[in-house]
Write a protein that holds these residues in place. Structure first.
Motif, PDB file in Angstrom:
ATOM      1  N   GLU A 247       0.849  -1.187   0.000  1.00  0.00           N
ATOM      2  CA  GLU A 247       0.000   0.000   0.000  1.00  0.00           C
ATOM      3  C   GLU A 247       0.881   1.232   0.000  1.00  0.00           C
ATOM      4  O   GLU A 247       1.994   1.224   0.490  1.00  0.00           O
ATOM      5  CB  GLU A 247      -0.907  -0.002   1.227  1.00  0.00           C
ATOM      6  N   GLY A 248       0.371   2.308  -0.558  1.00  0.00           N
ATOM      7  CA  GLY A 248       1.142   3.543  -0.653  1.00  0.00           C
ATOM      8  C   GLY A 248       1.714   3.674  -2.053  1.00  0.00           C
ATOM      9  O   GLY A 248       1.112   3.245  -3.033  1.00  0.00           O
TER      10      GLY A 248
ATOM     11  N   THR B  99      -6.948   0.648   2.237  1.00  0.00           N
ATOM     12  CA  THR B  99      -7.514   0.742   3.585  1.00  0.00           C
ATOM     13  C   THR B  99      -8.832   1.500   3.573  1.00  0.00           C
ATOM     14  O   THR B  99      -8.891   2.635   3.087  1.00  0.00           O
ATOM     15  CB  THR B  99      -6.526   1.451   4.526  1.00  0.00           C
ATOM     16  N   PRO B 100      -9.897   0.885   4.082  1.00  0.00           N
ATOM     17  CA  PRO B 100     -11.173   1.607   4.126  1.00  0.00           C
ATOM     18  C   PRO B 100     -11.132   2.729   5.162  1.00  0.00           C
ATOM     19  O   PRO B 100     -10.360   2.662   6.130  1.00  0.00           O
ATOM     20  CB  PRO B 100     -12.180   0.531   4.528  1.00  0.00           C
ATOM     21  N   PRO B 101     -11.961   3.743   4.967  1.00  0.00           N
ATOM     22  CA  PRO B 101     -12.013   4.811   5.972  1.00  0.00           C
ATOM     23  C   PRO B 101     -12.632   4.294   7.265  1.00  0.00           C
ATOM     24  O   PRO B 101     -13.452   3.379   7.258  1.00  0.00           O
ATOM     25  CB  PRO B 101     -12.911   5.866   5.310  1.00  0.00           C
ATOM     26  N   ALA B 102     -12.211   4.881   8.359  1.00  0.00           N
ATOM     27  CA  ALA B 102     -12.801   4.580   9.670  1.00  0.00           C
ATOM     28  C   ALA B 102     -13.490   5.845  10.164  1.00  0.00           C
ATOM     29  O   ALA B 102     -13.140   6.958   9.764  1.00  0.00           O
ATOM     30  CB  ALA B 102     -11.724   4.143  10.655  1.00  0.00           C
ATOM     31  N   PHE B 103     -14.460   5.652  11.032  1.00  0.00           N
ATOM     32  CA  PHE B 103     -15.201   6.779  11.592  1.00  0.00           C
ATOM     33  C   PHE B 103     -15.139   6.691  13.106  1.00  0.00           C
ATOM     34  O   PHE B 103     -15.404   5.645  13.678  1.00  0.00           O
ATOM     35  CB  PHE B 103     -16.655   6.761  11.120  1.00  0.00           C
TER      36      PHE B 103
ATOM     37  N   SER C 147     -11.379   9.162   9.059  1.00  0.00           N
ATOM     38  CA  SER C 147      -9.934   8.966   9.147  1.00  0.00           C
ATOM     39  C   SER C 147      -9.178   9.504   7.937  1.00  0.00           C
ATOM     40  O   SER C 147      -7.946   9.644   7.987  1.00  0.00           O
ATOM     41  CB  SER C 147      -9.617   7.476   9.301  1.00  0.00           C
ATOM     42  N   GLU C 148      -9.902   9.817   6.861  1.00  0.00           N
ATOM     43  CA  GLU C 148      -9.264  10.299   5.636  1.00  0.00           C
ATOM     44  C   GLU C 148     -10.319  11.009   4.789  1.00  0.00           C
ATOM     45  O   GLU C 148     -11.516  10.884   5.056  1.00  0.00           O
ATOM     46  CB  GLU C 148      -8.659   9.126   4.856  1.00  0.00           C
TER      47      GLU C 148
ATOM     48  N   ASP D 239     -13.928   6.207   0.625  1.00  0.00           N
ATOM     49  CA  ASP D 239     -12.795   7.122   0.468  1.00  0.00           C
ATOM     50  C   ASP D 239     -12.559   7.417  -1.017  1.00  0.00           C
ATOM     51  O   ASP D 239     -13.272   6.921  -1.895  1.00  0.00           O
ATOM     52  CB  ASP D 239     -11.547   6.601   1.175  1.00  0.00           C
ATOM     53  N   LEU D 240     -11.559   8.224  -1.305  1.00  0.00           N
ATOM     54  CA  LEU D 240     -11.291   8.656  -2.675  1.00  0.00           C
ATOM     55  C   LEU D 240     -10.895   7.504  -3.588  1.00  0.00           C
ATOM     56  O   LEU D 240     -11.060   7.585  -4.807  1.00  0.00           O
ATOM     57  CB  LEU D 240     -10.205   9.738  -2.673  1.00  0.00           C
ATOM     58  N   ALA D 241     -10.378   6.414  -3.022  1.00  0.00           N
ATOM     59  CA  ALA D 241      -9.993   5.243  -3.820  1.00  0.00           C
ATOM     60  C   ALA D 241     -11.159   4.275  -3.997  1.00  0.00           C
ATOM     61  O   ALA D 241     -11.024   3.267  -4.693  1.00  0.00           O
ATOM     62  CB  ALA D 241      -8.815   4.529  -3.159  1.00  0.00           C
TER      63      ALA D 241
END
Length: 172
Positions: free
Chosen positions: A32-33, A60-64, A87-88, A136-138
């Motif tokens: 990742e990255g 990675t999925p976003p977290a809340f 988270s993002e 998220d954006l991805a």
């Protein structure tokens, strides 16, 4: 020619003239990255050529995080404000439900979102699930839940079972 994505081999799917098309389904083993995509080939005379570029993989999925639920104790008719932090950055506004009913977005600043929901009794008595989810954006989908809200939908009950004018009343 050979193409790798994060060190994992891609498959050639077509060739048209001097152009080649490769395909790789990202499965998470690439990392990742920032990931390096490398191409290597040898022409008919035996000359070797190499090239590379980078892509960013977000797996990675976003977290809340539930920052606050105000008030934490609510009855029918109470408007509850629920603040969450993502988270993002997100592709769209997250969705939030209290029980099975949606909450309305009231404000957003950066990664912080404030929702409101007027308690109508459909949430049930106790600690209804509060669920936030988004993308998220991805395109990764994430969700989080909380039970930080307590709903008290029952009116207090008093019944006098005996009345004695000398001592007052007693009841349950």
């Amino acid at each position: 020619p050979e193409v790798t994505v994060g060190g994992k081999l891609a498959s050639q799917v077509s060739k048209a003239g001097l152009g080649y098309t490769f395909h790789r389904v990202v499965d998470g083993t690439e990392g990742e990255g920032t990931i390096t995509v490398r191409a290597g080939l040898v022409d008919v005379a035996g000359n070797e050529g190499h090239g590379e570029c980078t892509v960013v993989l977000d797996l990675t999925p976003p977290a809340f995080t539930f920052a606050s639920v105000q008030p934490a104790l609510a009855s029918t008719g109470t408007t509850v404000a629920i603040t969450i932090d993502a988270s993002e950055p997100l592709a769209t506004t997250p969705t939030l439900r209290v029980g099975s009913k949606p909450a309305d977005l009231k404000s957003q600043s950066g990664l912080r979102y404030v929702f409101e929901r007027r308690i109508d009794g459909s949430e049930g008595e106790g600690t209804p699930e509060i669920r936030a989810w988004g993308r998220d954006l991805a395109g990764n989908r994430g969700s989080s839940t909380s039970r930080a809200l307590t709903t008290d939908l029952t009116d207090p009950d008093f019944s006098a079972s005996t009345l004695d004018p000398t001592i007052g009343c007693s009841g349950t």
